[in-house]
Design an enzyme around this catalytic site. Structure first.
Site, short mmCIF file in Angstrom:
data_model
loop_
_atom_site.label_atom_id
_atom_site.label_comp_id
_atom_site.label_asym_id
_atom_site.label_seq_id
_atom_site.Cartn_x
_atom_site.Cartn_y
_atom_site.Cartn_z
N LYS A 89 0.60 5.03 8.78
CA LYS A 89 1.27 5.17 7.48
C LYS A 89 0.24 5.32 6.36
CE LYS A 89 1.89 2.23 4.47
NZ LYS A 89 1.95 0.99 3.73
N THR A 140 0.87 -1.18 0.00
CA THR A 140 0.00 0.00 0.00
C THR A 140 0.90 1.23 0.00
OG1 THR A 140 -1.79 -1.12 1.18
CG2 THR A 140 -1.76 1.29 1.28
N LYS A 164 -7.67 1.42 -2.24
CA LYS A 164 -7.21 0.97 -0.91
C LYS A 164 -7.26 2.12 0.09
CE LYS A 164 -5.23 -1.39 2.42
NZ LYS A 164 -3.93 -2.03 2.43
#
Lengths: 295, 295
Positions: free
Chosen positions: B244, B101, B176
């Site tokens: 993150k 990701t 995502k």
């Protein structure tokens, strides 16, 4: 109310929720007295056999269990303790079941006043909307004495599907408010997510399909997401009512000494929708505020 | 890669996600070359027949399709374009599938650089956590050329359950990130709701049971709610990784000219958890920040 006899019922408040709920009791062949501020809302129930009562006091005088389904705290107070209110006919053994969503603190006060007259008050707010009311699939969150709860449970089962005794007086209302925190902040999650999807150039319907089955999934995403995309703002649940409920949440949070920062912000956003004249839109209209937030 | 032949595969990045994903490809009897920064993580796969490669370049030289599963944008950049990176072996027909990701914008740049060498890059981030990786039930959100997607789809089906082609390069990453908006803000909804429930004196487990089946319901409520109540902070998905990902969300939102106010706030809360040394807790630790917010 004696468990060997068929209880006589009264239903006060025949709005979009109360009317179908009262209808289920009638279909289950309970004797039913009804009252509403404007009588016309009772016409269909009367044609099916319900008996009209001129006031809450008159309705309660003819009943073992009185159901109330109105909008806000002052409305319940008027029905219970107004000039011709239920309290005028309160007596030992009478049970009042309040399906309105109102203040948990006020509920406890109402319960104590009725208790002094021998009458039990159960708070029993519902979720599931008008669809749940029509299909008898409501969730009903009940606070108050266990004994009174057990007595009315067969009646609640006629109107709803998930019936939970949540605790003492006010616990049903507080559980409903917890429900509204989840509903409104999860709605906000969907609004921010779809804003990113659309402004980032994704196909939003494909995006929902890709993520809805996993950890991102929610009722709000499945049900309100497609309406947001389509610009369909017809109510399921109205902005005005969500705003009313969120103000009850913030009041209850203050009383519990809790700060709910996101609830405060989403309440402001629903307030903004009202000031834009969109109080009667569905809660998915929140998307309009979120996606147009200044950068 | 010719569709009539069995493709030779490489897998780079054998962490908590990559190792089981590579294992599924091996179980499906594809020839597999593996590489990881620390070789010990490859031992079990090698014992099952995988071939070790000393660098990403060496791995890619022996493969038709290269899977990458590392942590952040700079890690992917190093694997692709570092001294002995995949690009050194890039050639027409090679397909790189990046399961990490990372930034959608950086992904598009990486894709353009590889495309100049004749190599296709698909961004293919996953959701479903280590459980999903082990059980091959991952959702895989894919961006990039349709033709390359069709070629690797049988391989993705070995590792995941819901495979969606979301659009051009970067669209998988952006999908995502939309997923992470939903996951983190719905988590926040659960935190504020359970704070009100507990401080208001309700039984929180009973409260979840009363509301989870209706409009308040979500994966986060069902799965993280009970852990919050129990004080069980073992990760599912770690605070460090959520933080993150949320920074990637805010970067993507800036680039799209969008303000996501609630995401900004929940990112701060996850940052606070990190500063308290709780970066390796599960994301349900958000509850600790929310319930202790000053009034």
């Amino acid at each position: 109310m004696q468990s060997s006899n068929i209880p006589r019922l009264a239903f006060i408040g025949l709005g979009i929720m109360g009317r179908p709920m009262a209808g289920h009791l009638l279909s289950a062949e309970y004797p039913l007295v009804v009252h509403n501020r404007s009588k016309s809302k009772a016409d269909e129930l009367i044609s099916r056999g319900a008996v009209w009562a001129e006031s809450p006091a008159v309705a309660a005088a003819q009943a073992d269990v009185v159901f109330v389904c109105v909008t806000d705290t002052p409305d319940v107070e008027a029905v219970l303790f107004g000039e011709n209110g239920v309290a005028k006919s309160a007596r030992p053994g009478l049970i009042v079941v309040d399906h309105s969503t109102i203040s948990p603190g006020a509920t406890r006060g109402f319960g104590e006043k009725l208790s002094a007259l021998g009458t039990s008050l159960l708070d029993a707010p519902v979720s599931g909307g008008d669809t749940g009311a029509r299909n008898a699939t409501l969730s009903i969150m009940v606070g108050g004495a266990e004994e009174a709860f057990e007595k009315v449970l067969p009646l609640l089962n006629v109107m709803g599907k998930t019936i939970t005794h949540c605790g003492p007086s006010g616990a049903g209302q507080l559980t409903k408010l917890v429900n509204q925190v989840l509903v409104s902040v999860t709605n906000l999650a969907v609004c921010e997510a779809l804003t990113l999807a659309i402004k980032g150039g994704l196909d939003p319907a494909k995006t929902i399909a890709a993520v809805a089955g996993g950890a991102a999934g929610s009722w709000q995403l499945n049900n309100l997401g497609p309406k947001m995309i389509a610009g369909d703002f017809a109510p399921g649940f109205m902005v005005d009512l969500q705003y009313k409920d969120l103000r009850l949440v913030l009041e209850a949070a203050r009383q519990a000494g809790v700060r709910l920062e996101t609830v405060s912000r989403v309440t402001e956003s629903f307030g903004k929708l009202r000031s834009l004249g969109r109080g009667r839109d569905g809660t998915q209209a929140l998307f309009e505020v979120v996606k147009s937030a200044p950068v």
